[in-house]
Design an enzyme around this catalytic site. Sequence first.
Site, PDB file in Angstrom:
ATOM      1  N   ASP A  42      12.443 -34.474 -15.113  1.00 57.10           N
ATOM      2  CA  ASP A  42      12.963 -34.852 -13.309  1.00 57.10           C
ATOM      3  C   ASP A  42      12.812 -33.223 -13.439  1.00 57.10           C
ATOM      4  O   ASP A  42      13.397 -32.660 -12.454  1.00 57.10           O
ATOM      5  CB  ASP A  42      14.736 -35.170 -13.398  1.00 57.10           C
ATOM      6  CG  ASP A  42      15.377 -34.227 -14.151  1.00 57.10           C
ATOM      7  OD1 ASP A  42      14.616 -33.698 -15.996  1.00 57.10           O
ATOM      8  OD2 ASP A  42      16.571 -34.053 -14.104  1.00 57.10           O
ATOM      9  N   GLU A  43      11.742 -32.496 -14.106  1.00 50.64           N
ATOM     10  CA  GLU A  43      11.238 -31.028 -14.240  1.00 50.64           C
ATOM     11  C   GLU A  43      10.704 -31.064 -14.010  1.00 50.64           C
ATOM     12  O   GLU A  43       9.443 -31.482 -15.447  1.00 50.64           O
ATOM     13  CB  GLU A  43      12.947 -30.235 -15.170  1.00 50.64           C
ATOM     14  CG  GLU A  43      13.754 -30.325 -14.967  1.00 50.64           C
ATOM     15  CD  GLU A  43      14.680 -29.622 -16.476  1.00 50.64           C
ATOM     16  OE1 GLU A  43      14.541 -28.855 -16.088  1.00 50.64           O
ATOM     17  OE2 GLU A  43      14.580 -30.042 -17.520  1.00 50.64           O
TER      18      GLU A  43
ATOM     19  N   ASP B   9      13.403 -28.970 -10.527  1.00 48.98           N
ATOM     20  CA  ASP B   9      13.253 -29.841 -10.323  1.00 48.98           C
ATOM     21  C   ASP B   9      14.531 -30.721  -9.729  1.00 48.98           C
ATOM     22  O   ASP B   9      14.964 -30.507  -8.678  1.00 48.98           O
ATOM     23  CB  ASP B   9      14.982 -28.743 -11.401  1.00 48.98           C
ATOM     24  CG  ASP B   9      16.452 -29.644 -12.480  1.00 48.98           C
ATOM     25  OD1 ASP B   9      15.843 -30.984 -13.031  1.00 48.98           O
ATOM     26  OD2 ASP B   9      16.539 -29.042 -12.970  1.00 48.98           O
TER      27      ASP B   9
END
Length: 427
Positions: A111-112, A16
């Site tokens: 973003d992960e 993350d």
Amino acid sequence: MSSSIETSVQQLALVDCNNFYVSCERLFRPDLRNVPVVVLSNNDGCVVSRSNEAKALGVRMGQPWFECKDLVAQHGVFALSSNYALYADLSNRVMQILSEYSPRSEVYSIDECFVDLTGTPNLREVSYAMRQRVVQWTGIPVCVGIGTTKTLAKLANHVAKKHPRSQGVFNFNALTEIQKEKLLTQLPVEEVWGVGRKLTKRLAEYNVHTVQDLKTAHTPTLRADFGVVIEKTQRELQEIPCVDLQEITPDKQQIISSRSFGNMVTELPVLKDALSTFVANACAKLRAQNGQAAVIQVFLHTNRFRKDLPQYSPSLAVPLPYPTNDSLVIFRWVDALCERMYKPEYQYKKAGIMLSEISPVTHHQGDLLEEPLPAQGTLMQTLDALNKRFGRGAVKVSTQGAYSGWQMRQERRSPNYTTDWTEVPVV
């Protein structure tokens, strides 16, 4: 933990990016380091990303920007408009690096990313190396959480972010059973993936307050009162995988394209211009998955937060004579629906379209009494190819972009440092 034990269970890592939007902005603005920074949503409305310094000042995720004016005056909080082109480009670079560590990965969000590290020897060292490479090659700081399931990987990532001793990497699988129970007892149930504020209140009525409480709760009661989703969450906490990696993104069954306007819109041509942009975006996504839509829906909204203004929220849907992904065909229908719904006495704040009943372009339902369906031409393929080569919006359909009054406010947007030649930083 020995290498043999490491490789005997599933080692699923969630990587993350930390404060992703803020981290992207700081790459090209080193003067913003150690400064409280926030990134705002469309039309600079709410906070969608916060630096650690802004979090320490009490800035909340989703907080309206106008409520932060006092913090700006007192502590010099720096605000930026969302720059989605920059964030998407840097996200692609991060995900490309992560894909090199495993043949199995799933990009979960911008973003992960879940990365399957099962069978990887020296897992802790590899995790630190992966984190270091992302920072070195992109400048984006990340944290790594490892567990046997997606839910536990998410929890492990939370621990990696909150506890400095982990140095950005936390492996839940490396704990003993006693250590696992102690950790889960300390974590509130709201930290579990998929457990929101409303569900937290409902679970509290069953004396479920911590993650450990949820893990050991009576399963038949959970299933009966909360459904199969919360039961799957419990089983994931019990290290029983119930949510598999999605290595191939499934095709969407509905595609929605909408946006709140930067200013109130009262004129029909401006509404049509906005809708033509939404049609172009939705149809490009439709063609990207080789799909065609059979139903179109158009909706308009006034500003529901302005109680002093008359409210009007019409919506119309129409089945098409035949499924299509042609932007020109779909826009003609959208244009007609917009004219039918439009009333000049209202001020419109938002509009959008939805494409549904999507099927593969190879599926055609013929009719013995009708003319053959028109072939899907090459015009749209050419349009997509040109936009891919020269940039989104290089070639447009209809009068798209003729009016600017509806465009969202981005008064604080940073340059497109990595996607526009005219805005590349000069040293």
